[in-house]
Motif scaffolding. Sequence first.
Motif, short mmCIF file in Angstrom:
data_model
loop_
_atom_site.label_atom_id
_atom_site.label_comp_id
_atom_site.label_asym_id
_atom_site.label_seq_id
_atom_site.Cartn_x
_atom_site.Cartn_y
_atom_site.Cartn_z
N LEU A 65 0.82 -1.21 0.00
CA LEU A 65 0.00 0.00 0.00
C LEU A 65 0.85 1.26 0.00
O LEU A 65 1.93 1.30 0.60
CB LEU A 65 -0.89 0.03 1.24
CG LEU A 65 -1.95 -1.04 1.37
CD1 LEU A 65 -2.69 -0.90 2.69
CD2 LEU A 65 -2.92 -0.99 0.21
N THR A 66 0.32 2.29 -0.62
CA THR A 66 0.82 3.64 -0.46
C THR A 66 -0.03 4.29 0.63
O THR A 66 -1.06 3.74 1.05
CB THR A 66 0.66 4.45 -1.76
OG1 THR A 66 -0.75 4.53 -2.07
CG2 THR A 66 1.42 3.81 -2.92
N GLY A 67 0.37 5.45 1.07
CA GLY A 67 -0.44 6.17 2.06
C GLY A 67 -1.84 6.46 1.55
O GLY A 67 -2.82 6.34 2.28
N ARG A 68 -1.95 6.84 0.27
CA ARG A 68 -3.27 7.14 -0.30
C ARG A 68 -4.16 5.90 -0.31
O ARG A 68 -5.33 5.97 0.04
CB ARG A 68 -3.14 7.69 -1.72
CG ARG A 68 -4.51 7.78 -2.38
CD ARG A 68 -4.68 8.81 -3.43
NE ARG A 68 -4.20 10.14 -3.17
CZ ARG A 68 -4.86 11.07 -2.46
NH1 ARG A 68 -6.02 10.80 -1.90
NH2 ARG A 68 -4.36 12.26 -2.32
N ARG A 69 -3.61 4.77 -0.70
CA ARG A 69 -4.40 3.54 -0.73
C ARG A 69 -4.81 3.11 0.68
O ARG A 69 -5.90 2.60 0.89
CB ARG A 69 -3.65 2.43 -1.47
CG ARG A 69 -3.61 2.70 -2.98
CD ARG A 69 -2.92 1.62 -3.77
NE ARG A 69 -3.48 0.32 -3.50
CZ ARG A 69 -2.76 -0.80 -3.47
NH1 ARG A 69 -1.47 -0.80 -3.70
NH2 ARG A 69 -3.35 -1.95 -3.22
N LEU A 70 -3.92 3.33 1.66
CA LEU A 70 -4.28 3.03 3.05
C LEU A 70 -5.40 3.96 3.51
O LEU A 70 -6.35 3.52 4.16
CB LEU A 70 -3.06 3.15 3.97
CG LEU A 70 -3.32 2.85 5.44
CD1 LEU A 70 -3.81 1.41 5.64
CD2 LEU A 70 -2.07 3.10 6.27
N ALA A 71 -5.30 5.23 3.15
CA ALA A 71 -6.36 6.19 3.51
C ALA A 71 -7.70 5.74 2.92
O ALA A 71 -8.72 5.77 3.60
CB ALA A 71 -6.00 7.59 3.01
N ASP A 72 -7.67 5.30 1.67
CA ASP A 72 -8.90 4.82 1.04
C ASP A 72 -9.43 3.57 1.75
O ASP A 72 -10.62 3.45 2.01
CB ASP A 72 -8.67 4.50 -0.44
CG ASP A 72 -8.43 5.75 -1.29
OD1 ASP A 72 -8.73 6.87 -0.81
OD2 ASP A 72 -7.93 5.60 -2.42
N ALA A 73 -8.52 2.65 2.06
CA ALA A 73 -8.93 1.39 2.71
C ALA A 73 -9.55 1.64 4.08
O ALA A 73 -10.50 0.96 4.47
CB ALA A 73 -7.74 0.44 2.83
N LEU A 74 -9.00 2.61 4.82
CA LEU A 74 -9.47 2.89 6.17
C LEU A 74 -10.51 4.00 6.22
O LEU A 74 -11.04 4.31 7.29
CB LEU A 74 -8.29 3.25 7.08
CG LEU A 74 -7.20 2.21 7.24
CD1 LEU A 74 -6.10 2.73 8.16
CD2 LEU A 74 -7.76 0.90 7.76
N GLN A 75 -10.77 4.61 5.08
CA GLN A 75 -11.71 5.72 4.98
C GLN A 75 -11.30 6.85 5.92
O GLN A 75 -12.11 7.35 6.71
CB GLN A 75 -13.14 5.28 5.23
CG GLN A 75 -13.64 4.31 4.18
CD GLN A 75 -15.08 3.92 4.39
OE1 GLN A 75 -15.47 3.57 5.50
NE2 GLN A 75 -15.87 4.01 3.35
N GLN A 78 -6.01 11.97 4.22
CA GLN A 78 -4.56 11.83 4.02
C GLN A 78 -3.80 12.31 5.26
O GLN A 78 -2.81 11.70 5.66
CB GLN A 78 -4.10 12.63 2.80
CG GLN A 78 -4.31 11.93 1.49
CD GLN A 78 -3.38 10.74 1.33
OE1 GLN A 78 -3.84 9.63 1.15
NE2 GLN A 78 -2.10 10.95 1.43
N ALA A 79 -4.27 13.41 5.86
CA ALA A 79 -3.60 13.95 7.04
C ALA A 79 -3.65 12.95 8.20
O ALA A 79 -2.66 12.74 8.90
CB ALA A 79 -4.24 15.27 7.45
N ALA A 80 -4.82 12.32 8.40
CA ALA A 80 -4.95 11.34 9.48
C ALA A 80 -4.05 10.13 9.24
O ALA A 80 -3.42 9.63 10.17
CB ALA A 80 -6.41 10.90 9.63
N VAL A 81 -3.96 9.69 7.99
CA VAL A 81 -3.12 8.54 7.69
C VAL A 81 -1.65 8.91 7.82
O VAL A 81 -0.84 8.10 8.29
CB VAL A 81 -3.44 7.97 6.29
CG1 VAL A 81 -2.35 7.03 5.78
CG2 VAL A 81 -4.77 7.23 6.35
N SER A 82 -1.29 10.12 7.45
CA SER A 82 0.09 10.57 7.61
C SER A 82 0.50 10.52 9.08
O SER A 82 1.56 10.01 9.44
CB SER A 82 0.25 11.98 7.04
OG SER A 82 1.57 12.41 7.15
#
Length: 170
Positions: A65-75, A78-82
């Motif tokens: 996963l990239t950060g963007r794909r993780l953000a999508d997976a976890l809904q 981007q800031a929260a995933v970062s």
Amino acid sequence: MDPVERLPQEHGRAALIAAIVGELQGLSLSSDRIGAAFAARHDLHQTDFRALTAITRAERLGDPLTGRRLADALQLSQAAVSYLVDRLAESGHVWREPDPRDRRQTLLRIGARGREVAGSFFGPLAVTHEAALAPYSAADLELCLRFLADVNGALTAFGEDPSSGDTSVI
């Protein structure tokens, strides 16, 4: 009790589908409960646990996963995933690797601490799964795999556009 034994005597396709959906709902609730308990035991937030699970699964499938794909997976944003990935990287659960196909991106990988935590969860869980599936033939397991892939695909599509579903059965 066997879920088939719980069906009414005159069960048809609709009753079978309803029973399967009920079992899937129970599976989802059990997974959530087990994941929450595990996260608490390892001083992780449930979102951390979900992220580690998603990253581990993606690595296992050979599609990190990239950060963007993780953000999508976890809904999540981007800031929260970062922030989440920063926290997990600082604790050794994950690490970032430059994407060899696109150097502007980074891939998320499970770190040593993440492997330790994941192993302590998924190892015993694998034993539990193996015991539950032991009575089934290879043909039965292939059918189960096809079934789960089809249901997972349908749920993924539904999650992308929930208005497309038929609500008459609710």
